[in-house]
Write an enzyme that holds these catalytic residues in place. Structure first.
Site, PDB file in Angstrom:
ATOM      1  N   TRP A  36     -76.577  80.955  95.302  1.00 53.55           N
ATOM      2  CA  TRP A  36     -77.740  80.171  95.161  1.00 53.55           C
ATOM      3  C   TRP A  36     -77.476  78.695  96.079  1.00 53.55           C
ATOM      4  O   TRP A  36     -78.386  78.154  96.735  1.00 53.55           O
ATOM      5  CB  TRP A  36     -78.412  79.790  93.767  1.00 53.55           C
TER       6      TRP A  36
ATOM      7  N   ASP B 165     -80.284  72.371  90.825  1.00 55.04           N
ATOM      8  CA  ASP B 165     -80.941  73.737  90.527  1.00 55.04           C
ATOM      9  C   ASP B 165     -80.945  74.259  89.159  1.00 55.04           C
ATOM     10  O   ASP B 165     -79.897  75.078  89.021  1.00 55.04           O
ATOM     11  CB  ASP B 165     -80.573  74.512  91.714  1.00 55.04           C
TER      12      ASP B 165
ATOM     13  N   LYS C 164     -86.888  82.741  83.660  1.00 54.08           N
ATOM     14  CA  LYS C 164     -85.893  83.000  83.177  1.00 54.08           C
ATOM     15  C   LYS C 164     -86.030  82.593  81.886  1.00 54.08           C
ATOM     16  O   LYS C 164     -86.141  83.428  80.700  1.00 54.08           O
ATOM     17  CB  LYS C 164     -84.445  82.605  83.630  1.00 54.08           C
TER      18      LYS C 164
HETATM   19  N1  PMP Z   1     -81.899  79.405  92.128  1.00 53.61           N
HETATM   20  C1  PMP Z   1     -81.364  80.027  91.292  1.00 53.61           C
HETATM   21  C2  PMP Z   1     -79.938  79.666  90.371  1.00 53.61           C
HETATM   22  C3  PMP Z   1     -81.868  81.549  91.158  1.00 53.61           C
HETATM   23  O1  PMP Z   1     -81.246  82.355  90.113  1.00 53.61           O
HETATM   24  C4  PMP Z   1     -82.935  81.793  91.570  1.00 53.61           C
HETATM   25  C5  PMP Z   1     -83.439  83.304  91.178  1.00 53.61           C
HETATM   26  N2  PMP Z   1     -83.016  84.271  90.704  1.00 53.61           N
HETATM   27  C6  PMP Z   1     -83.540  81.025  92.664  1.00 53.61           C
HETATM   28  C7  PMP Z   1     -82.720  79.770  93.160  1.00 53.61           C
HETATM   29  C8  PMP Z   1     -84.696  81.471  93.267  1.00 53.61           C
HETATM   30  O2  PMP Z   1     -85.815  81.463  92.608  1.00 53.61           O
HETATM   31  P1  PMP Z   1     -87.271  82.016  92.854  1.00 53.61           P
HETATM   32  O3  PMP Z   1     -87.047  83.362  93.261  1.00 53.61           O
HETATM   33  O4  PMP Z   1     -87.957  81.395  92.049  1.00 53.61           O
HETATM   34  O5  PMP Z   1     -87.545  81.393  94.258  1.00 53.61           O
END
Ligand code: PMP
Length: 360
Positions: free
Chosen positions: A101, A172, A196
């Site tokens: 991420w 994030d 989550k």
């Molecule tokens: N950052 C993290 C730490 C994530 O776990 C996720 C999704 N699993 C995202 C960003 C992306 O999120 P989204 O699917 O809501 O765009």
């Protein structure tokens, strides 16, 4: 029967919240309509969104000089929106890279024309560690330092808040928000997709210090431009009403269950039990450095990858669902967010022991 759902997200939600939503689904507050069917500009929904924000501020301890924004496009939209709102092209931004991420956020910043400095990169450990405090140098000229407190795929979580001096810290928090208390005042900006610990997908919460607003690039899409969204209470356009409503119910559940201190105690106990079971077994393995092990996402491996599919299938048949690791890494992963009760973790531990007896 309710499954113990170990999905990384969208993830298990508290049963009490789902039952309340069900009871109100066709007649919300005596309106004869569901919350999904009313105008977002009507008195009832405006009050519902204001209540969700007030509860978030209370539960998380958000200081008054921070705006809370309810945005769309998931956390992924913020990978681009943060550079668009906080920087001009060519500026320096610093990153800590702890996995997939972080890597996505870095790619977006490059796409937005920034001079990206990755001041710590955990590649050498195959992203099973977090950088030690003091092992990296933040550039005082950077617009911000970005990091990912919890890497959902790798199961790697920071055990400290990175020191960034005067440089705003951007984080994030998608997969760890509401899992334990945090000091919001230590951050310039916090963002998190809701799916989550905060409810259904469709909503991304951004908490941003007011002095960082108002510097957006002129081409920033209006629905991602923080100052405009803050000025309109995140209702420049139609917000994800059901997700905001459910966020409010979840925050009320967190509060009535003892708030973030109690969540942290429960989450620590669940994670300790699962990591202990993994470490005590010669059959299962977690590759993450002990100080960086996530309370929320617990990846684990078996020596023979041919046993992964049967593990996941047999667990699902026993009511323990979504235990496959992320498609990019394989193995298994148990996501144990706030809504997962200790009983679910214990049921998983029992299943793991039984699977080991039969296959070890
Ligand atoms: N950052 C993290 C730490 C994530 O776990 C996720 C999704 N699993 C995202 C960003 C992306 O999120 P989204 O699917 O809501 O765009």
């Amino acid at each position: 029967m309710r499954a113990y759902n170990f999905s990384a997200g969208p993830a298990m939600l508290p049963l009490a919240v789902l039952e309340q939503a069900r009871s109100e689904l066709t007649d919300w507050g005596g309106s004869g309509m569901s919350v999904m069917e009313v105008s977002h500009r009507g008195k009832a929904f405006v009050a519902c969104a204001a209540q969700a924000e007030a509860l978030l501020r209370e539960v998380l301890g958000v200081p008054d000089d921070y705006k809370v924004l309810f945005l769309q496009g998931g956390a992924s939209a913020q990978f681009d929106a943060i550079p668009l709102n906080l920087t001009q092209p060519g500026e320096i931004v610093d990153f800590l890279n702890t996995g997939q991420w972080s890597t996505k956020a870095i790619a977006a910043s490059k796409r937005q024309g920034l001079q990206v400095e990755v001041i710590a990169d955990e590649k050498a450990s195959n992203y099973t560690t977090v950088p030690a405090p003091g092992s990296y140098q933040v550039n005082p000229a950077a617009a911000y330092l970005h990091y990912t407190p919890n890497e959902t795929i790798g199961g790697v979580e920071f055990d400290h808040i990175p020191a960034s001096g005067e440089v705003p810290l951007v984080a994030d928090f998608s997969s760890t928000i509401l899992s334990r208390p945090i000091d919001v005042s230590g951050y310039g900006l916090i963002y998190a997709g809701a799916q989550k610990n905060m409810g259904p997908s469709g909503l991304c919460v951004v908490i941003v210090r007011e002095d960082l607003l108002g510097h957006a690039r002129s081409a920033t899409p209006a629905v991602l431009e923080y100052a405009g969204m803050a000025a309109s209470d995140s209702m420049l356009n139609t917000p994800p009403t059901f997700s905001i409503y459910l966020l409010g119910l979840i925050l009320a559940w967190v509060k009535s269950n003892g708030g973030l201190t109690a969540m942290a105690e429960r989450n620590r106990a669940k994670a300790d039990a699962l990591y202990t079971a993994i470490d005590d077994s010669p059959f299962y393995r977690n590759p993450v450095a002990p100080n960086a092990r996530s309370w929320m996402n617990v990846p684990f491996l078996v020596a023979d990858p041919a046993l992964e599919k049967p593990f996941v299938a047999e667990a699902a048949a026993a009511g323990l669902t979504n235990l496959a690791g992320h498609r990019s890494v394989g193995g298994m992963r148990a996501s144990i967010y706030n809504a997962m009760p200790i009983e679910g973790v214990n049921a998983l531990i029992d299943f793991m022991a039984d699977f080991e007896r039969r296959n070890g």
